[in-house]
Design an enzyme around this catalytic site. Structure first.
Site, PDB file in Angstrom:
ATOM      1  N   GLY A  82      46.382  44.060  37.537  1.00 36.24           N
ATOM      2  CA  GLY A  82      46.054  42.903  37.902  1.00 36.24           C
ATOM      3  C   GLY A  82      44.786  43.217  38.216  1.00 36.24           C
ATOM      4  CG  ASN A  83      41.985  40.960  37.910  1.00 34.26           C
ATOM      5  OD1 ASN A  83      41.741  39.855  37.759  1.00 34.26           O
ATOM      6  ND2 ASN A  83      41.803  40.797  36.506  1.00 34.26           N
TER       7      ASN A  83
END
Ligand code: CTP
Length: 403
Positions: free
Chosen positions: A210-211
């Site tokens: 993810g981020n």
């Protein structure tokens, strides 16, 4: 005709010294053609008399739940439904705290909680009260409910101290309301699609790629588009940010789910804003079972490239659609942003840089530059994300008028 002509306004007055300015505010609202119902807290009456307010508004002032001698019941629900806007000026620290936390112990707060209309709040208090973390948190909460905060100005306060806490001048409060009503229907009849937040790409049932995106910017844009009258669909990756009221929220997890949701909405949208921080890669074969530590497979995860949502849908854009993308860069910002404008078939690209303090993921502020297909480039200072969202929406409206 003034934008306030015929508008039903509730003027809420709480117990602060700046209540004397509310008389001028009431007078200006009436002069602008609004119908005003004053609701005052018991403490507010210590500062300004209801007789003055009812004489100026032409209506009995509401303060209690009942009229003492007749037993007549004042319905906060009816009042809340009647209003096109509610303005609370001055708003003391105590009333702001009650509004933020739903402490409905007087007629004004119950009316506030019942109001379906836009609410404008003009805080007024001493500088230290204004700066207290409790006040800051409560004002932040009101913003998260979509309330408009009319920031107090700096100057000499009733305490004779000098600082931030003076209620904004009545003329400027009226101007804020006029601006709101003059622009709130700009996008009426149009459909907007906004992507927001990160995407999570599953490695196994407990892990993902993810981020750091929180979705704050995209949610603020969805809120701003809705305020300007658009019908908004917000396709959001995982986030804890509260969704804006009145938007159609579609929750997704991965980039491919986000693309599928957007494909269904894209054809009929007039405006699309690609705010999501879509993961560029996803594990090729996510495991259905938790990958154990000792397995060698964990040392390397084979990745496949995710679909580029903006570019995919940019290829099938139709006349009349306005497409806006973001470019979050660390180096060569302008060059990369212009490249994305072309490669994703956008009309506007919003450039922000992780190198700028206060900009990027997980902050409440952002500093943006908007580059247009028409060749314009607008540089904006560091602002709160809700104000940044309004700037972006203003540019979308400008672009649609001038393309
Ligand atoms: N975007 C998208 N789908 C992707 C990647 C990006 O829709 N798979 C959109 C973003 O929402 C944003 C714009 O494209 O509006 C640019 O995203 P960004 O991550 O800055 O660019 P990338 O195209 O991923 O390029 P790079 O990571 O190489 O900078």
């Amino acid at each position: 005709m003034n934008a306030l002509t015929g508008k039903h306004i509730i003027l809420g007055i709480t117990g602060g010294i700046a209540a004397y300015k509310s008389v001028v505010l009431l007078r200006l609202l009436i002069k602008a053609g609004a119908e005003v119902q004053v609701v005052i807290t018991p403490n507010g009456k210590q500062f300004i008399t209801p007789v003055t307010l009812s004489a100026l508004s032409g209506k009995p002032v509401v303060s209690e739940f009942f009229t003492a001698n007749t037993g007549e019941w004042h319905s906060h629900v009816d009042l809340g439904l009647w209003a096109d806007a509610m303005v609370i000026a001055p708003a003391t620290a105590s009333s702001i705290g009650k509004m933020a936390n739903g402490i409905a112990d007087n007629m004004l707060i119950t009316t506030y909680l019942s109001a379906k209309c836009p609410v404008f709040v003009a805080p007024a208090m001493d500088l230290d009260m204004m700066a207290h973390p409790s006040t800051c948190r409560n004002i932040k909460l009101l913003k998260s409910y979509g309330n408009h905060i009319i920031e107090p100005s700096e100057g000499e306060l009733a305490s004779h101290l000098v600082g931030k806490g003076r209620m904004e001048e009545p003329e400027n409060i009226v101007a804020a309301l006029e601006h709101y009503f003059a622009t709130c229907d700009d996008l009426k009849g149009l459909k907007a699609l906004v992507t927001a937040g990160p995407t999570y790409e599953r490695i196994d049932p407990v892990r993902f790629i993810g981020n750091f995106s929180t979705g704050k910017m995209g949610y603020a844009i969805a809120e701003s588009l809705r305020r300007r009258g658009a019908e908004v669909t917000l396709v959001s990756g995982p986030t804890v940010v509260a969704p804006p009221q009145g938007v159609n929220l579609i929750k997704v997890e991965s980039a491919s789910q986000m693309l599928s949701a957007c494909e269904k909405e894209f054809d009929c949208c007039d405006i699309a804003v690609w705010t999501a921080a879509v993961a560029d890669y996803a594990p090729a074969c996510p495991s259905e079972r938790k990958i154990k530590r000792e397995k060698e497979a964990v040392n390397s995860i084979q990745l496949v490239m995710n679909p580029d949502i903006a570019a995919t849908l940019g290829k099938c854009r139709k006349d009349g659609q306005t497409l806006v993308g973001f470019a979050l860069e660390t180096d060569n910002g302008e060059e990369n942003a212009r490249r994305k404008l072309e490669s994703k078939n956008l009309d506007l690209v919003v450039l922000n840089s992780l190198a700028d303090p206060g900009a990027g993921f997980a902050t409440d502020t952002n500093r943006i530059t908007i580059i247009s297909r028409l060749g314009d480039m607008m540089v904006f200072p560091l602002k709160d994300k809700s104000e940044v969202a309004d700037d972006i929406v203003n540019e979308i409206i400008y672009f649609r008028k001038n393309k």
